[in-house]
Design a protein around this motif. Structure first.
Motif, PDB file in Angstrom:
ATOM      1  N   GLN A 102       0.834  -1.209   0.000  1.00  0.00           N
ATOM      2  CA  GLN A 102       0.000   0.000   0.000  1.00  0.00           C
ATOM      3  C   GLN A 102       0.869   1.260   0.000  1.00  0.00           C
ATOM      4  N   ASN A 104       0.746   3.754   1.861  1.00  0.00           N
ATOM      5  CA  ASN A 104       1.105   4.225   3.208  1.00  0.00           C
ATOM      6  C   ASN A 104       2.173   3.335   3.862  1.00  0.00           C
ATOM      7  N   SER A 106       2.146   0.044   4.238  1.00  0.00           N
ATOM      8  CA  SER A 106       1.662  -1.213   4.827  1.00  0.00           C
ATOM      9  C   SER A 106       1.595  -2.309   3.757  1.00  0.00           C
ATOM     10  N   THR A 108      -1.028  -5.515   2.717  1.00  0.00           N
ATOM     11  CA  THR A 108      -2.261  -6.265   2.987  1.00  0.00           C
ATOM     12  C   THR A 108      -2.159  -7.610   2.284  1.00  0.00           C
ATOM     13  N   LEU A 138      -3.129  -7.487   7.861  1.00  0.00           N
ATOM     14  CA  LEU A 138      -2.529  -6.167   7.619  1.00  0.00           C
ATOM     15  C   LEU A 138      -1.239  -6.064   8.418  1.00  0.00           C
TER      16      LEU A 138
HETATM   17  C1  NAG Z   1      -2.734   1.898   5.345  1.00  0.00           C
HETATM   18  O1  NAG Z   1      -3.471   1.377   4.263  1.00  0.00           O
HETATM   19  C2  NAG Z   1      -4.172   0.169   4.546  1.00  0.00           C
HETATM   20  C3  NAG Z   1      -4.789  -0.322   3.256  1.00  0.00           C
HETATM   21  O2  NAG Z   1      -5.536   0.661   2.620  1.00  0.00           O
HETATM   22  C4  NAG Z   1      -5.211   0.423   5.638  1.00  0.00           C
HETATM   23  O3  NAG Z   1      -5.923  -0.767   5.920  1.00  0.00           O
HETATM   24  C5  NAG Z   1      -4.489   0.916   6.878  1.00  0.00           C
HETATM   25  O4  NAG Z   1      -5.436   1.230   7.877  1.00  0.00           O
HETATM   26  C6  NAG Z   1      -3.652   2.147   6.556  1.00  0.00           C
HETATM   27  N1  NAG Z   1      -2.867   2.461   7.730  1.00  0.00           N
HETATM   28  C7  NAG Z   1      -2.768   3.691   8.196  1.00  0.00           C
HETATM   29  C8  NAG Z   1      -1.922   3.860   9.418  1.00  0.00           C
HETATM   30  O5  NAG Z   1      -3.344   4.625   7.680  1.00  0.00           O
END
Ligand code: NAG
Ligand code: NAG
Ligand code: NAG
Length: 215
Positions: A102, A104, A106, A108, A138
């Motif tokens: 992702q 950000n 992360s 998934t 996640l």
């Molecule tokens: C980062 O992106 C994932 C997938 O869209 C999401 O599930 C997750 O909550 C996000 N994490 C943050 C810290 O924003």
């Protein structure tokens, strides 16, 4: 003046960090294993067709990632039983599916639906419990590091920020079962029967995972 130089030095040292601490997709590809590296994904761990496991010598966990978006996980953990301190519960867990890096930072992981796990209490007279496991996972952050002693390392952080045990690169190739759902029709039938009976494997794993610190 001296202080300024010290600051500049600190700054240049700091800016050199990202070259060893990588988060590019290609550095994730391969097979990773924790601890004594006896738990490794692939045919040496799980047989999804008949929902069996091959017991590794020691506990641990393993992750594989392919360059075309597939992942596989193998986990083998022990936990104590507070009610019966001399009893140990072992949990074997297999899952595979597709992963997404992702924006950000992360990862998934979405499972194919043929994941399963075996929970066995060393003191229980009954056979091990086999259950389905189909949890989307996640990982809030990750990085790879080239370590002078241990080679390539993968640091993964669970949904709640807690670290997964340090993972060592055991192969630059992903060691994986075929990257599609591998459940055969008789297993599928059992699953539908259990679903009708209202039993949820995920609920069981969530309870076990809570006790184990596995996510
Ligand atoms: C980062 O992106 C994932 C997938 O869209 C999401 O599930 C997750 O909550 C996000 N994490 C943050 C810290 O924003
Ligand atoms: C499950 O399948 C594997 C691989 O074909 C085989 O080696 C193993 O004996 C089977 N186990 C059972 C309990 O059927
Ligand atoms: C497994 O989970 C995925 C992601 O939530 C879902 O798309 C899929 O239908 C599930 N498969 C089964 C067999 O429950």
């Amino acid at each position: 003046m001296f202080l300024f130089h010290l600051f500049a030095l600190a700054l240049s040292t700091f800016s050199a960090l990202p070259s060893s601490l990588a988060q590019d997709a290609s550095s994730l590809v391969g097979t990773w294993s924790s601890g004594s590296r006896n738990v490794v994904t692939g045919a040496g761990f799980a047989n999804p067709l008949n929902q069996t496991f091959i017991f590794p010598k020691t506990t641990g966990m393993s992750y594989s990632f392919s360059s075309d978006g597939f992942y596989e996980i193998a986990r083998y953990r022990f936990t104590g039983n507070p009610a019966q301190p001399n009893c140990i519960t072992g949990v074997m867990n297999f899952a595979h599916g597709t992963y997404t890096l992702q924006s950000n930072g992360s990862i998934t992981m979405i499972p194919f639906g043929d994941g399963y796990q075996q929970v066995q209490d060393t003191c229980a007279a009954v056979s091990p419990v086999i259950d389905f496991f189909n949890t989307t996972e996640l990982y809030v952050s990750w990085n790879t590091v080239q370590d002078a002693t241990d080679g390539m390392l993968l640091n993964l952080f669970n949904f709640d920020g807690t670290p997964v045990p340090r993972l060592y690169l055991v192969s630059t190739e992903p060691n994986m079962l075929p990257t599609r759902s591998l459940t055969n029709s008789s297993v599928e039938l059992t699953r539908r029967k259990r679903d009708v009976e209202g039993s949820s494997g995920m609920g069981l794993f969530a309870r076990m995972a809570g006790a184990l610190g596995v996510s």
